[in-house]
Scaffold this motif. Structure first.
Motif, short mmCIF file in Angstrom:
data_model
loop_
_atom_site.label_atom_id
_atom_site.label_comp_id
_atom_site.label_asym_id
_atom_site.label_seq_id
_atom_site.Cartn_x
_atom_site.Cartn_y
_atom_site.Cartn_z
N VAL A 185 2.36 1.79 -3.58
CA VAL A 185 1.27 2.42 -4.46
C VAL A 185 1.19 3.78 -3.98
O VAL A 185 1.18 4.64 -5.19
N THR A 186 1.16 4.26 -2.77
CA THR A 186 0.81 5.77 -2.57
C THR A 186 2.06 6.44 -3.06
O THR A 186 1.98 7.47 -3.66
N ALA A 187 3.37 5.95 -2.61
CA ALA A 187 4.53 6.65 -3.23
C ALA A 187 4.61 6.86 -4.82
O ALA A 187 4.82 7.82 -5.30
N SER A 212 1.95 6.80 -6.74
CA SER A 212 0.99 7.89 -7.27
C SER A 212 1.51 9.08 -6.67
O SER A 212 0.98 10.32 -7.61
N GLU A 213 2.23 9.44 -5.89
CA GLU A 213 2.67 10.65 -5.64
C GLU A 213 3.69 11.25 -6.57
O GLU A 213 3.66 12.46 -7.08
N ALA A 243 0.77 -1.08 0.02
CA ALA A 243 0.01 -0.17 0.03
C ALA A 243 0.75 1.13 0.01
O ALA A 243 0.55 2.24 -0.64
N ARG A 244 2.02 1.19 0.64
CA ARG A 244 2.77 2.24 0.96
C ARG A 244 3.50 2.55 -0.48
O ARG A 244 3.59 3.66 -0.87
#
Ligand SMILES: Nc1ncnc2c1ncn2[C@@H]1O[C@H](COP(=O)(O)OP(=O)(O)O)[C@@H](O)[C@H]1O
Ligand SMILES: [Mg+2]
Length: 393
Positions: free
Chosen positions: A385-387, A389-390, A382-383
Motif C-alpha cells: 500500500v505504501t509503495a 501511494s508513493e 502494508a508495504r
C-alpha cells in the motif's frame, strides 16, 4: 563462547512470502541458553514444517543492526543443539523463562529496542502479575463479572473487611507461580480458635487455627515475608468438586491465522488430596473438563457451562491484551467453575507451559505459526500500500 558443533552454515535463501521467526530467550553460561528445550525443539520442527525459518536466539546474540544473527537450531539426527547463522527475524516470540531474567536492565533495553525496530514484530513481551491483571479486568464491565473481589494485602483491616463479605479468602503472591506461597483463610465464628489458615506446601497444605485477627495477621506475615513478594487477598471461590476434590480449568487462548483470539483447548486440573491448589506437581491430576462437569451438572447444563467458559476466555484475553498495551499471541488461563456453574478468572500466564494433552499441544504449536504468517502477510500488504501511494503521489 561456541561449542564444537558450531557450523558456519549461513541460511541465505529466504522466501519473501514466509516470515523468519526467532524464539527469544536468555543466554546461559553452561548450556548456551535457558528455557524449555523440548518446547523450543517442537516449535522449530513445527515452524519448519510450515516452511518458516525458526530458530532460538539469545538476548545478547540478537543484534538488531546486522543482517544475520547467530541462533540455535535443533538437529534431529544427533539430537543436538547447534549454532548457526540465520537471517534477522521479522517476528520475535519472547520465551525468556524467568521473571528475574526478564527484569535485568540489558534484557529490558533489548526488548524495548526490538519493540521500536521497524519491520520487527515482538509478542508476549512481559510476564503478567496478578495485581495488574486484576486492575485491567476490573476496568471493564464485560470482564469485571468474572473476577473474584481482590485487594492488595497491606494491613490486617483488609483481611477483616474481606472476611465480612466472603467466608473464604485466597492470599497469593502477585508474582507467584505453581502454587508457591498461596494461603487460604476461612472463619468459623462459633469455634474458640475461629480463624483457619491453610498454607500450601510441596504436596499438601498445613492448617493453623488462630484465636484472633492479630494472630492470623502475624502468621500470614511470617509466611509472606519468607516468600518475599507483595500479596493480594482474593474472594475464595467454592470450586466445583468431584469426590470432594475441587477442580479448575486451564485454558489456552491464542491468536489464530486471522489474528483473532480463539480458545485452542482446555483441560481440567483436579486438586491433590488436601491441597488448596490444583497444580499437577502438587499432587493434582489431569482430567477432561466435559467428563468432570457432566458428573456434576449433567449433559445439558455442562454444554451451557462450557460455552460460557469458552466465551469468557476469549473476552478476558482481549481485555488483557488491550489493557496491557502490548502485543500478545497467546496466554494460558486458570479459570474456576463454582458449584452453581458460574465462571471465575484466577490468573493468566503470558509464558504458558506445555499442555500435556496432546491434541491441545499440537494445535497450539501450529497456531503460533499461523499467527506469524498472518503478521507477515499484513506487513507485506502494508508495504504494498505504501509503495502504491508513493507511485501515485
Ligand atoms: N480466589 C480463589 N478461589 C478459589 N481457588 C483459588 C483462588 N485463587 C486460586 N485458587 C486455586 O489455586 C490455584 C493457583 O492459583 P493461581 O492464581 O493460578 O496461582 P499460581 O500462580 O500459583 O498458579 C488455582 O488454579 C485455583 O485452583
Ligand atoms: Mg496458576
Amino acid at each position: 563462547m561456541l561449542d564444537e558443533a558450531f557450523s558456519h552454515r549461513v541460511v541465505i535463501k529466504q522466501s519473501a512470502d514466509k516470515p523468519v521467526v526467532a524464539i527469544l530467550t536468555i543466554e546461559d553460561d553452561v548450556q548456551l541458553f535457558r528455557g524449555n528445550r523440548r518446547n523450543f525443539a517442537d516449535l522449530i520442527r513445527t515452524g519448519e514444517s510450515m516452511g518458516i525459518t525458526t530458530y532460538v536466539v539469545t538476548v545478547k546474540n540478537l543484534k538488531l543492526k546486522s543482517a544475520r544473527v547467530l541462533g540455535y537450531t535443533y538437529r534431529q539426527e544427533d539430537q543436538a543443539w547447534v549454532a548457526s547463522w540465520f537471517p534477522r527475524p521479522g517476528i520475535v516470540y519472547n520465551r525468556i523463562p524467568l521473571r528475574e531474567d526478564e527484569r535485568l536492565p540489558h534484557v529490558q533495553r533489548k526488548l524495548s529496542a526490538i519493540g521500536r525496530q521497524p519491520g520487527m514484530r515482538l509478542f508476549n513481551r512481559r510476564f503478567f502479575n496478578k495485581w495488574s491483571l486484576f486492575k485491567w479486568l476490573n476496568e471493564h464491565s464485560r470482564t469485571r463479572r468474572y473476577i473474584p473481589e481482590t485487594k492488595k494485602l497491606t494491613e490486617p483491616a483488609v483481611l477483616q473487611r474481606l472476611l465480612k463479605r466472603h467466608e473464604l479468602l485466597y492470599l497469593k503472591p502477585v508474582r507467584g507461580k505453581a502454587g508457591v506461597g498461596i494461603m487460604a483463610v476461612s472463619i468459623e465464628q462459633e469455634k474458640p480458635l475461629p480463624y483457619r489458615l491453610q498454607i500450601q506446601d510441596d504436596k499438601g497444605s498445613r492448617t493453623y487455627r488462630l484465636s484472633s485477627l492479630e494472630k492470623l495477621w502475624e502468621r500470614v506475615c511470617k509466611h509472606s515475608d519468607s516468600i518475599g513478594e507483595a500479596y493480594i487477598a482474593q474472594q475464595g471461590i467454592r470450586l466445583a468438586s468431584v469426590q470432594d476434590r475441587p477442580f479448575d480449568l486451564r485454558a489456552l487462548v491464542q491468536k489464530n491465522g486471522s489474528g483473532r483470539w480463539e480458545l485452542t483447548g482446555m483441560g481440567a486440573r483436579v486438586a491433590g488430596d488436601s491441597s488448596i491448589t490444583t497444580h499437577v506437581p502438587r499432587g493434582g491430576n489431569i482430567e477432561d473438563p466435559q467428563k468432570l462437569l457432566s458428573l456434576l451438572f449433567g449433559e445439558k447444563k455442562t454444554a451451557r457451562v462450557l460455552r460460557k467458559v469458552r466465551r469468557a476466555a476469549v473476552i478476558l484475553a482481549k481485555q488483557i491484551e488491550r489493557a496491557s498495551r502490548s502485543r500478545l499471541a497467546e496466554m494460558s488461563m486458570d479459570l474456576g467453575v463454582d458449584e452453581r456453574g458460574e465462571v471465575w478468572f484466577f490468573e493468566a500466564n503470558s509464558k504458558p507451559m506445555k499442555f500435556d494433552e496432546s491434541h491441545i499441544r499440537n494445535k497450539s504449536l501450529e497456531r503460533i505459526f499461523q499467527y506469524c504468517l498472518f503478521l507477515h502477510r499484513r506487513r507485506l500488504q502494508a508495504r504494498k500500500v505504501t509503495a502504491a501511494s508513493e507511485i501515485l503521489t
